[in-house]
Design a protein around this motif. Structure first.
Motif, PDB file in Angstrom:
ATOM      1  N   PHE A 111       4.495  39.396   5.250  1.00 46.77           N
ATOM      2  CA  PHE A 111       4.348  38.781   3.096  1.00 46.77           C
ATOM      3  C   PHE A 111       4.863  37.560   2.980  1.00 46.77           C
ATOM      4  CE2 PHE A 111       2.937  39.641  -0.742  1.00 46.77           C
ATOM      5  CZ  PHE A 111       1.522  40.451  -0.971  1.00 46.77           C
ATOM      6  N   PRO A 112       3.809  36.496   2.766  1.00 44.21           N
ATOM      7  CA  PRO A 112       4.295  35.557   2.408  1.00 44.21           C
ATOM      8  C   PRO A 112       3.683  35.851   0.723  1.00 44.21           C
ATOM      9  CG  PRO A 112       2.700  34.680   4.737  1.00 44.21           C
ATOM     10  CD  PRO A 112       3.038  36.420   4.284  1.00 44.21           C
ATOM     11  N   VAL A 113       4.464  35.223  -0.649  1.00 40.19           N
ATOM     12  CA  VAL A 113       4.898  35.303  -1.356  1.00 40.19           C
ATOM     13  C   VAL A 113       3.414  34.819  -1.945  1.00 40.19           C
ATOM     14  CG1 VAL A 113       5.030  35.940  -3.441  1.00 40.19           C
ATOM     15  CG2 VAL A 113       6.506  37.432  -2.436  1.00 40.19           C
ATOM     16  N   GLN A 114       2.387  34.699  -3.292  1.00 39.45           N
ATOM     17  CA  GLN A 114       1.499  33.317  -3.286  1.00 39.45           C
ATOM     18  C   GLN A 114       1.957  33.230  -4.724  1.00 39.45           C
ATOM     19  OE1 GLN A 114      -0.398  31.248  -1.548  1.00 39.45           O
ATOM     20  NE2 GLN A 114      -0.481  32.334   0.547  1.00 39.45           N
ATOM     21  N   TYR A 115       1.987  34.564  -5.408  1.00 38.45           N
ATOM     22  CA  TYR A 115       2.120  34.383  -7.048  1.00 38.45           C
ATOM     23  C   TYR A 115       3.229  35.982  -7.312  1.00 38.45           C
ATOM     24  CZ  TYR A 115       0.016  33.773 -11.227  1.00 38.45           C
ATOM     25  OH  TYR A 115      -0.025  33.866 -12.572  1.00 38.45           O
ATOM     26  N   VAL A 116       3.747  35.602  -7.926  1.00 39.92           N
ATOM     27  CA  VAL A 116       5.076  37.138  -8.820  1.00 39.92           C
ATOM     28  C   VAL A 116       3.224  36.832 -10.065  1.00 39.92           C
ATOM     29  CG1 VAL A 116       6.519  37.274  -9.873  1.00 39.92           C
ATOM     30  CG2 VAL A 116       6.810  35.978  -8.466  1.00 39.92           C
ATOM     31  N   ARG A 149       5.362  44.332 -12.893  1.00 45.04           N
ATOM     32  CA  ARG A 149       5.973  43.473 -11.378  1.00 45.04           C
ATOM     33  C   ARG A 149       5.366  42.912 -10.065  1.00 45.04           C
ATOM     34  NH1 ARG A 149       9.936  38.999 -12.440  1.00 45.04           N
ATOM     35  NH2 ARG A 149      11.150  38.666 -10.810  1.00 45.04           N
ATOM     36  N   GLY A 150       4.456  42.126  -9.886  1.00 37.03           N
ATOM     37  CA  GLY A 150       3.572  42.646  -8.617  1.00 37.03           C
ATOM     38  C   GLY A 150       4.114  41.438  -8.173  1.00 37.03           C
ATOM     39  N   THR A 203      -1.874  43.659  -4.107  1.00 31.03           N
ATOM     40  CA  THR A 203      -0.004  42.816  -4.916  1.00 31.03           C
ATOM     41  C   THR A 203       0.577  43.700  -3.993  1.00 31.03           C
ATOM     42  OG1 THR A 203      -1.630  41.933  -6.206  1.00 31.03           O
ATOM     43  CG2 THR A 203       0.312  43.307  -6.874  1.00 31.03           C
ATOM     44  N   LEU A 204       1.917  43.834  -4.114  1.00 30.79           N
ATOM     45  CA  LEU A 204       2.762  44.829  -3.439  1.00 30.79           C
ATOM     46  C   LEU A 204       3.712  45.232  -4.897  1.00 30.79           C
ATOM     47  CD1 LEU A 204       3.932  43.679  -0.682  1.00 30.79           C
ATOM     48  CD2 LEU A 204       2.089  45.301  -0.873  1.00 30.79           C
ATOM     49  N   LEU A 205       4.179  46.120  -5.343  1.00 27.72           N
ATOM     50  CA  LEU A 205       5.150  46.627  -5.972  1.00 27.72           C
ATOM     51  C   LEU A 205       6.266  47.454  -4.773  1.00 27.72           C
ATOM     52  CD1 LEU A 205       2.508  46.780  -8.016  1.00 27.72           C
ATOM     53  CD2 LEU A 205       3.973  47.669  -9.785  1.00 27.72           C
ATOM     54  N   LEU A 206       7.218  47.133  -6.042  1.00 28.62           N
ATOM     55  CA  LEU A 206       8.515  47.344  -5.226  1.00 28.62           C
ATOM     56  C   LEU A 206       9.789  48.378  -5.945  1.00 28.62           C
ATOM     57  CD1 LEU A 206       9.434  43.939  -3.423  1.00 28.62           C
ATOM     58  CD2 LEU A 206       7.806  45.708  -2.808  1.00 28.62           C
ATOM     59  N   ALA A 207      10.118  49.426  -5.864  1.00 25.27           N
ATOM     60  CA  ALA A 207      11.330  50.579  -5.904  1.00 25.27           C
ATOM     61  C   ALA A 207      12.125  49.352  -6.587  1.00 25.27           C
ATOM     62  CB  ALA A 207      11.877  50.922  -5.431  1.00 25.27           C
ATOM     63  N   ILE A 216      12.233  37.544  -7.211  1.00 26.05           N
ATOM     64  CA  ILE A 216      11.590  37.119  -5.955  1.00 26.05           C
ATOM     65  C   ILE A 216      11.029  35.834  -6.218  1.00 26.05           C
ATOM     66  CG2 ILE A 216       9.141  37.492  -4.446  1.00 26.05           C
ATOM     67  CD1 ILE A 216      10.415  40.078  -4.099  1.00 26.05           C
ATOM     68  N   SER A 217      10.059  35.098  -5.717  1.00 26.97           N
ATOM     69  CA  SER A 217       9.613  33.673  -6.613  1.00 26.97           C
ATOM     70  C   SER A 217       8.447  33.170  -4.554  1.00 26.97           C
ATOM     71  CB  SER A 217      10.728  32.231  -6.489  1.00 26.97           C
ATOM     72  OG  SER A 217      11.568  32.478  -6.866  1.00 26.97           O
ATOM     73  N   ARG A 218       7.459  32.438  -5.674  1.00 27.32           N
ATOM     74  CA  ARG A 218       6.531  31.943  -5.057  1.00 27.32           C
ATOM     75  C   ARG A 218       6.646  31.068  -3.610  1.00 27.32           C
ATOM     76  NH1 ARG A 218       1.257  29.863  -3.572  1.00 27.32           N
ATOM     77  NH2 ARG A 218       0.913  27.572  -2.870  1.00 27.32           N
ATOM     78  N   GLY A 219       7.091  31.450  -2.459  1.00 29.68           N
ATOM     79  CA  GLY A 219       6.906  30.942  -1.285  1.00 29.68           C
ATOM     80  C   GLY A 219       8.043  31.842  -0.429  1.00 29.68           C
ATOM     81  N   ASP A 220       8.908  33.362  -1.750  1.00 24.57           N
ATOM     82  CA  ASP A 220       9.311  34.123  -0.129  1.00 24.57           C
ATOM     83  C   ASP A 220       8.554  35.044   0.589  1.00 24.57           C
ATOM     84  OD1 ASP A 220      11.568  33.144  -1.665  1.00 24.57           O
ATOM     85  OD2 ASP A 220      11.932  34.455  -2.566  1.00 24.57           O
ATOM     86  N   VAL A 221       9.536  35.508   1.456  1.00 27.08           N
ATOM     87  CA  VAL A 221       8.628  36.279   2.507  1.00 27.08           C
ATOM     88  C   VAL A 221       9.158  37.719   2.591  1.00 27.08           C
ATOM     89  CG1 VAL A 221       8.037  37.092   4.932  1.00 27.08           C
ATOM     90  CG2 VAL A 221       7.795  34.658   4.188  1.00 27.08           C
ATOM     91  N   ILE A 222       7.891  38.898   2.626  1.00 29.82           N
ATOM     92  CA  ILE A 222       8.520  40.008   2.562  1.00 29.82           C
ATOM     93  C   ILE A 222       8.754  41.120   3.575  1.00 29.82           C
ATOM     94  CG2 ILE A 222       8.390  42.784   1.346  1.00 29.82           C
ATOM     95  CD1 ILE A 222       7.194  41.547  -1.237  1.00 29.82           C
ATOM     96  N   ALA A 223       9.504  41.615   4.506  1.00 34.57           N
ATOM     97  CA  ALA A 223       9.480  42.077   5.640  1.00 34.57           C
ATOM     98  C   ALA A 223       9.632  42.954   6.095  1.00 34.57           C
ATOM     99  CB  ALA A 223       9.846  40.384   6.180  1.00 34.57           C
TER     100      ALA A 223
END
Length: 425
Positions: free
Chosen positions: A224-229, A241-242, A289-293, A298-305
């Motif tokens: 999941f490449p992050v496009q926007y915070v 914070r998504g 939009t993912l919400l984490l525990a 996290i910034s744009r361009g980071d990858v959630i895997a």
């Protein structure tokens, strides 16, 4: 069997790609009445006695007037057995980059040749690009078979030559099928032709409806490449914070353990939001939009895997490039690499090999890569990137090379992808 097949067309100029796609749309009744009326009127204006079905897919008026197609046109049609997404790519040599774009997600490619000309240079070039991109199945449509009087010998010579070439590129037996067709007359496109009693194989549509689809991005590890915070900081949502983006591969569910790269911090998925409400899971190609525990930076361009199957984090990419620019690539050239939503500075530290798709040969340590050439290189990036091998992960193993001076795309890159001939040796 999947109910969706992604396919692409390729071939040289005037081999009849647009007419073939138009024929598929027409014969599967995937054309609206007003579109068909417009085609009939335009055909009459051109002095034709029968509808020019290529007008169904040649979208821009200026392109129609010039008689060329210069972009990738995506078409959607369906039968009772399957839904299709088709990328119709141009045939001109200078637009090979569009073939790369159109074929990058294809599970099957239809490569056209003119029965009067047979396998030509552009045919071999397109076959090499399709092999490089890992398109698992090919159909050789020997078009305009009516213009050689439906001659079986002509078809057999072309089919044999192309099958040998495809095999040399690494295609196993059974993954390449040659079909004699006339897109203009409809021979063997949807219905079997009475003019080719010697051909006992399936029609083009029969094959498209029944060919197995082997790759499923939903079964790959989650990417999941992050496009926007998203941080609205409103009274209603003071702590929201998504992380918005599109699932590139795999499936994610609340409770899944994930890792955030390049930072490496682990957490779990707490919620999956969409404009229509929460989801219990999100699959590949779904925008969410993912919400984490945990409150992770996290910034744009980071990858959630997926934490258990995370991609490699590296600042050195060994990759294959399809060079798409007029200006040549040289060693030590500075470029930008765009992987997912992240763009970083890079330098080409090594040109290892250049692939000659005509002679099926490789040249070691070339001085340059020029327009439409394919080669293996090594790039050093200014920051580590989370990457997958293209051959195993496809979409998440691809990247773009960009000119830092003007932002134009220079090349399509595939992480760790071997050149077709090297893969054979």
């Amino acid at each position: 069997m999947s109910d969706l097949l992604r396919l692409a067309t390729a071939g040289s100029v005037d081999d009849g790609k647009s007419t073939l796609v138009g024929r598929l749309l027409y014969d599967t009744k995937s054309v609206l009445a007003d579109q068909l009326d417009a085609v009939h009127r335009a055909s009459v204006d051109k002095g034709l006695s029968t509808p020019d079905l290529s007008l169904l897919v040649d979208g821009l008026r200026s392109e129609r007037e010039q008689g060329i197609t210069i972009d990738v046109a995506y078409r959607y049609f369906a039968t009772d057995k399957r839904t299709f997404v088709l990328a119709d790519t141009p045939g001109h040599v200078q637009y090979t980059r569009n073939t790369v774009t159109g074929a990058s997600t294809a599970e099957l490619a239809i490569l056209l040749v003119d029965a009067r000309k047979g396998v030509i240079e552009q045919t071999r070039r397109h076959a090499a690009v399709l092999a490089l991109l890992g398109v698992p199945r090919l159909v050789l449509a020997v078009n305009k078979i009516d213009l050689v009087d439906y001659d079986e010998g002509t078809f057999e010579v072309i089919a044999k030559e192309f099958t040998a070439h495809a095999t040399s590129l690494g295609y196993p037996m059974g993954t390449v099928l040659a079909i004699p067709v006339s897109a203009l007359r409809g021979d063997n496109v949807v219905e079997h032709s009475p003019h080719t009693p010697w051909y006992t194989g399936p029609t083009l549509l029969d094959h498209l409806e029944t060919v197995p689809v082997e790759q499923d991005p939903h079964e790959a590890p989650f990417r999941f490449p992050v496009q926007y915070v998203i941080r609205p900081r409103t009274e209603e949502h003071p702590d929201y914070r998504g992380y918005a983006g599109q699932v590139a591969a795999g499936t994610v569910r609340p409770g899944d353990e994930v890792v955030v790269l390049p930072g490496g911090l682990r957490t779990t998925v707490e919620r999956i939001d969409t404009p229509d409400g929460e989801l219990t899971e999100a699959e590949a190609d779904r925008s969410v939009t993912l919400l984490l525990a945990d409150d992770v930076d996290i910034s744009r361009g980071d990858v959630i895997a997926a934490a258990a199957e995370a991609p490699e984090l590296t600042d050195e990419l060994s990759a294959t490039l399809a060079w798409l620019a007029d200006k040549p690539l040289r060693q030590n050239q500075k470029v930008l690499v765009k992987s997912g939503a992240k763009t970083v500075q890079a330098v080409v530290t090594e040109l290892r090999t250049r692939f000659d798709e005509q002679k099926l040969a490789t040249h070691e340590y070339p001085e340059t890569l020029t327009l439409n050439e394919i080669g293996q290189v090594v790039l050093r990036t200014a920051e580590p990137l989370p990457v997958d091998g293209y051959s195993s992960r496809g979409r998440t193993g691809a990247f773009l090379v960009i000119d830092p001076a003007d932002g134009t795309t220079l090349a399509a890159g595939l992480v760790g992808a071997p050149l077709p001939l090297l893969d054979r040796n």
